[in-house]
Design an enzyme around this catalytic site. Structure first.
Site, short mmCIF file in Angstrom:
data_model
loop_
_atom_site.label_atom_id
_atom_site.label_comp_id
_atom_site.label_asym_id
_atom_site.label_seq_id
_atom_site.Cartn_x
_atom_site.Cartn_y
_atom_site.Cartn_z
N HIS A 56 -1.72 1.37 -3.16
CA HIS A 56 -3.01 0.86 -2.21
C HIS A 56 -4.09 1.04 -2.99
CE1 HIS A 56 0.36 -0.36 0.52
NE2 HIS A 56 0.45 1.11 0.70
N ASP A 106 6.58 -3.07 -0.68
CA ASP A 106 6.33 -2.20 0.39
C ASP A 106 7.13 -2.51 1.77
OD1 ASP A 106 5.15 -0.18 2.16
OD2 ASP A 106 3.03 -0.93 1.68
#
Length: 455
Positions: free
Chosen positions: A268, A319
């Site tokens: 991220h 994810d």
């Protein structure tokens, strides 16, 4: 001869014509020859590309997709979503994890992923006790990878605390609890499984869930070339918590405390200062970007343009698996930048002005680095991991090589991946996984069991 002839193949230097690809019994490419002549008895296809690497996966969350899109009584955020995810993970069994992972991996393969990095943190039984084999759940996910044929980098997660300053875990986090000793035991149990298709690294969950001392202890005992992944700077709330605890933002704190280098993947890394962008780029770590999940959770937009300007490396991951499409991740990555800056064609370099080509090739390189396996390119010594595009589809009709990836990434929603090979074995034919009926039946049974627990 284990060989395939491609009229058009995406090589590290770009598209090349009439390419003969050969591989050995171990699934490694032995020769990649452009300007070859098609020999009789060798299958011929039009468009071949390296398979993409999915560098960030929580496979069990595939079964949660679409079930959290209902507004709560207060403003919803990553943190309210996380509470729902905790409740979902509370009772899931190792066998159910395997069934969910197999379904997910088959879907990822059908959409062009040939490798996955599994950030695996559900380690304990529902009552919080460790299974007789500490690696029980990790082995189930690896079994799903073997069954589907996808290459996997298993990343057991170090997860000891609920927040900065070694705050105790909450009851709903009991299944995730591991300390440095637990993680090293899990890694040790997984070592015999390592082969050309399987690598084992480690993942400190985040700086709020693992202390610097713990991370150092694990890294001291981990072979030096193994991948290290960590969640970082995903949410503004995390940034503020880090500032309150240490006086430093998460990325600054990480770089001040630990020797971050090319084996690290910072997942991220959404909220960065200019100095933090420079630190990541100079360290040669990979930024692990998951645009569909980051959008779904309201995380924010990664500062891609200044990161690329300093030579930063990135890869993509799915994810939480609200999407299993590499194309959608890359499209969202570029479109997020366009919306934020109100400009077009941002993910390019001086050497590569075609956005689709730049995105695919860059994500291949970053993903290969992050997974620690010889993948991500059609070149001798790399794994024979490749995808064959559907040359009958009108989106690819009559295109010049320079237009192919632009059309693939930015035109339409049809899946243009027709066939997929991993390690020299065909795992997807005609857009169908070779074991799909059995995989899907088991997944449906698992979903029914989980729904009964919710009712």
């Amino acid at each position: 001869m284990k060989a395939l002839f491609a009229r058009h193949a995406l090589l590290p230097e770009g598209w090349r014509r009439d390419v003969l690809l050969q591989w050995d019994d171990r699934g490694n490419l032995t020769a990649v020859q452009p300007n070859a002549v098609a020999a009789s008895g060798i299958s011929s296809v039009q468009y071949v590309m390296p398979g993409m690497i999915n560098l960030h996966s929580h496979s069990f969350q595939r079964a949660l997709g679409g079930l959290t899109e209902v507004a709560g009584d207060s403003k919803d955020s990553f943190w309210t979503w996380r509470d729902l995810m905790y409740r979902f993970a509370r009772n899931i069994t190792p066998e159910q994890m395997e069934a969910i992972a197999a379904q997910l991996f088959s879907e990822c393969l059908r959409h062009g992923y040939t490798s996955v990095c599994e950030f695996h943190y559900v380690q304990r039984a529902p009552d919080g006790s460790m299974y007789p084999q500490a690696s029980e759940t990790a082995q189930k996910v690896i079994a799903a990878a073997r069954h589907t044929g996808i290459g996997i980098t298993m990343l057991p997660v170090l997860y000891s605390y609920s927040g900065f300053g070694e705050q105790p875990l909450k009851p709903e986090q009991a299944r995730f609890r591991t300390d440095a000793r637990d993680i090293l035991k899990i890694i040790g149990e997984l070592e015999p499984l390592r082969d050309a298709q399987i690598e084992v690294g480690v993942a400190p969950h985040s700086l709020r869930a693992a202390s610097v001392a713990q991370i150092r202890e694990v890294l001291d005992h981990l072979p030096k070339a193994r991948p290290v992944h960590v969640h970082i700077a995903e949410q503004q709330g995390e940034v503020q918590q880090s500032l309150d605890f240490s006086g430093r933002r998460p990325v600054q704190y990480l770089y001040d405390q630990l020797p971050v280098d090319q084996r690290w993947c910072l997942v991220h890394a959404t909220h960065l200062t200019g100095d933090e962008i420079t630190s990541i780029a100079r360290s040669c770590a990979v930024a692990g970007l998951c645009p569909t999940t980051e959008a779904n959770l309201g995380d924010g937009i990664f500062p891609l343009e200044p990161f690329l300007a300093q030579g930063g490396r990135f890869g993509i991951g799915s994810d939480s698996h609200i999407s299993q499409s590499a194309i959608e991740e890359l499209r969202w990555l570029e479109y997020g930048q366009r919306l934020a800056q109100q400009r077009r064609n941002i993910a390019v370099s001086e050497q590569q002005r075609h956005v689709g080509d730049f995105l695919w090739q860059s994500a291949l390189q970053g993903g290969a680095q992050a997974c620690g396996r010889p993948v991500g390119a059609l070149a001798p010594g790399k794994r024979a991991d490749l995808i064959v595009l559907d040359d009958d589809h009108p989106n690819l009709d009559g295109l010049h090589d320079s237009e192919l990836l632009g059309s693939l990434v930015f035109c339409g929603n049809d899946n243009l991946v027709r066939d997929v090979m991993v390690g020299g074995q065909w795992v997807v034919r005609g857009q169908k996984h070779v074991a799909q009926p059995a995989i899907t039946a088991r997944f449906k049974k698992t979903l029914a069991e989980l729904r009964e627990l919710r009712s």
